[in-house]
Design an enzyme around this catalytic site. Structure first.
Site, mmCIF file in Angstrom:
data_model
loop_
_atom_site.group_PDB
_atom_site.id
_atom_site.type_symbol
_atom_site.label_atom_id
_atom_site.label_comp_id
_atom_site.label_asym_id
_atom_site.label_seq_id
_atom_site.Cartn_x
_atom_site.Cartn_y
_atom_site.Cartn_z
ATOM 1 N N ASP A 350 0.814 -1.218 0.000
ATOM 2 C CA ASP A 350 0.000 0.000 0.000
ATOM 3 C C ASP A 350 0.853 1.277 0.000
ATOM 4 O OD1 ASP A 350 -2.293 -1.464 -0.094
ATOM 5 O OD2 ASP A 350 -2.726 -1.328 2.045
ATOM 6 N N ARG A 381 -2.933 1.289 -9.716
ATOM 7 C CA ARG A 381 -2.006 2.251 -9.101
ATOM 8 C C ARG A 381 -0.694 2.387 -9.871
ATOM 9 N NH1 ARG A 381 -3.325 0.940 -2.703
ATOM 10 N NH2 ARG A 381 -5.232 2.188 -2.676
HETATM 11 C C1 S3P Z 1 -5.335 -5.582 2.976
HETATM 12 C C2 S3P Z 1 -4.528 -6.291 2.136
HETATM 13 C C3 S3P Z 1 -3.934 -5.722 0.927
HETATM 14 C C4 S3P Z 1 -3.967 -4.205 0.946
HETATM 15 C C5 S3P Z 1 -5.292 -3.667 1.375
HETATM 16 C C6 S3P Z 1 -5.670 -4.172 2.755
HETATM 17 C C7 S3P Z 1 -5.901 -6.264 4.150
HETATM 18 O O1 S3P Z 1 -4.684 -6.156 -0.187
HETATM 19 O O2 S3P Z 1 -3.622 -3.686 -0.297
HETATM 20 O O3 S3P Z 1 -5.255 -2.253 1.404
HETATM 21 O O4 S3P Z 1 -6.452 -5.598 5.029
HETATM 22 O O5 S3P Z 1 -5.786 -7.496 4.203
HETATM 23 P P1 S3P Z 1 -4.376 -7.571 -0.897
HETATM 24 O O6 S3P Z 1 -4.605 -8.624 0.078
HETATM 25 O O7 S3P Z 1 -5.352 -7.666 -2.042
HETATM 26 O O8 S3P Z 1 -2.959 -7.485 -1.381
#
Ligand code: S3P
Length: 463
Positions: A350, A381
């Site tokens: 992120d 992104r």
């Molecule tokens: C998150 C996992 C990430 C992240 C998202 C929040 C989470 O996504 O980008 O902002 O809370 O488990 P991904 O699991 O799709 O990589």
């Protein structure tokens, strides 16, 4: 009155980290103006980034806490629950499922009804912009004795959901998607059964979905991840991952009740990241970020910025609700380019929009690869940052799985798009603080998805 950095010798920082009482200059509306009518933020160059910031509470941890509280046996207390849009979407979905949730002063009380306590919602569950809400709650809703539909805003309805529907179907769920995306129609069906599932991509959301489904399933569920991603769910459920054959095997026994408890949410490292980079790239000053979650599966940006030459100190380390937290102090630094790829990517997934801004201002080439997952976030992104940075005059090479920027770029303000993506909007604001002229960020209110008072907070430290 003096600014924070004038006081920030080691001893004072460690002993009196909280003596500073606000910003000595009313810098608001000087470097950053937010215009509500047009929903645009206008950002101009700052000379100095200086101040103390308490970032908002961590939305990943908060959303998990709310879900676990809802299936908990009895009333759980959520301390430091975020007011940002995504965690509020989680609460509103839980309310629709018959869970009573109330405020108690600053805390939230969730009256959990146990593993089988949800009742049928009378309308589709609106997850708003929140991928975590949709993907994690789908794990809790599969194999229930009622039908329900999960939907969200246009961005969320464009994001891939087959990645959670696939393993849930393997566990026995009946789910229909619209061309691989939401609305997710979850049909009533028998209780799920445990499976062993190897994640095809590093994703904490998919991992957590399967683990939460496994919590209510019959038998044991094991998730195997080759590239570790954020491990909040494992920590919160006290799971014991095992390393085997170069992968992490995370087992969970089914039909496991969840005790009610107090969950204390640390402040959000991903929100702090914008201020870390602002502090590092500014010509002068220092920023102190308090009580920030420092889970190693979230905070790889610290090591990357240090490798780039940033001066970062961590103080007041402690453990809060099973997560490490601490205060981060970042000084204006001279940065050099860096290459980030492989196993580090999921640990800063992120933070890549703001890391690409740091790269544009660092000396030399910064290359970020193996990050194709970024194309499936609130917006693409990689494409969004490549386009926006180019609009400010940065030389950007775009790859299918990342981007490379040449720095230090002489940034020139321009109109940029947020594409309604909170992290793109917030990252471009930091770029705008280092640009000549005006940088106009469109649809700037989307920052509230994770950081409700971002514009005021950034303005208060950008002098
Ligand atoms: C998150 C996992 C990430 C992240 C998202 C929040 C989470 O996504 O980008 O902002 O809370 O488990 P991904 O699991 O799709 O990589």
């Amino acid at each position: 009155m003096r600014t924070y950095s004038e006081y920030s010798d080691d001893a004072r920082f460690l002993e009196h980290g909280s003596f500073f009482q606000g910003n000595p200059y009313d810098s608001r509306f000087v470097n950053i103006r937010y215009d509500k009518a047009s929903d645009r933020a206008v950002v101009t160059r700052c000379m100095h980034v200086d101040g103390i910031v308490d970032p908002p509470p961590d939305k990943s941890i908060a959303q998990r806490a709310a879900l676990l509280a809802a299936i908990g046996d009895g009333t759980s207390r959520l301390v430091n629950y975020p007011s940002s849009a995504d965690p509020q979407s989680t609460l509103s979905c839980l309310r629709q499922l018959g869970i009573a949730i109330e405020k108690d002063g600053e805390d939230i009380l969730v009256h959990g009804k146990g593993l089988d306590g949800f009742s049928a919602p009378d309308a589709p569950l609106d997850c708003g912009n929140s991928g975590t809400t949709m993907r994690l709650i789908s794990g809790l809703l599969a194999g229930r004795d009622f039908d329900c539909v999960l939907t969200g805003d246009a961005s969320l309805r464009g994001r891939p959901m087959e990645r959670v529907a696939g393993p849930l179907r393997e566990m026995g769920a009946r789910i229909a998607l619209n061309a691989g995306c939401a609305p997710m129609r979850m049909e009533r069906g028998p209780r799920l059964h445990g499976i062993t599932y190897r994640l095809p991509m590093p994703s904490a959301q998919v991992k957590s979905c399967v683990l939460l489904a496994g919590l209510r399933a019959t038998g044991r569920t094991t998730v195997i991840e080759t590239l570790p991603s954020r491990d909040h769910t494992e920590r919160m459920l006290n799971l014991a991952p095992v390393e085997a054959e170069g992968a992490r095997h995370i087992p969970i026994e089914g039909n496991r009740s969840v005790p009610a408890r107090t969950w204390t949410v640390p402040n959000d490292f991903s929100a702090a990241a914008f201020f870390m980079v602002a502090g590092a790239v500014a010509p002068r000053g220092a920023v102190l970020l308090r009580k920030v979650g420092l889970n190693p599966t979230r905070s790889a940006l610290i090591g990357v910025l240090e490798e780039m030459g940033a001066v970062i100190r961590i103080a007041n380390r402690e453990e809060s609700g099973g997560e490490p937290v601490g205060d981060l102090h970042i000084e204006a630094s001279s940065l050099r380019g860096v290459r980030v790829d492989g196993a580090r990517i999921p640990l800063l997934i992120d933070e890549i929009p703001i890391l690409s801004v740091a790269g544009a201002l660092a000396k030399g080439r910064t290359e970020i690869r193996d990050a194709r997952e970024l194309r499936f976030k609130e917006t693409d992104r990689i494409g969004a940052m490549a386009e926006n940075l180019r609009r400010l005059g940065v030389s950007v090479e775009e790859f299918d799985d990342g981007l490379a920027v040449e720095g230090p770029a002489a940034l020139q303000g321009n109109i940029v798009e947020s594409w309604h993506d909170h992290r793109v909007a917030m990252a471009m604001a930091v770029a705008g603080l280092m640009a000549d002229g005006e940088t106009v960020i469109k649809d700037a209110s989307c920052a509230a998805v994770s950081f409700p008072n971002y514009w005021e907070t950034l303005a208060s430290v950008a002098l």
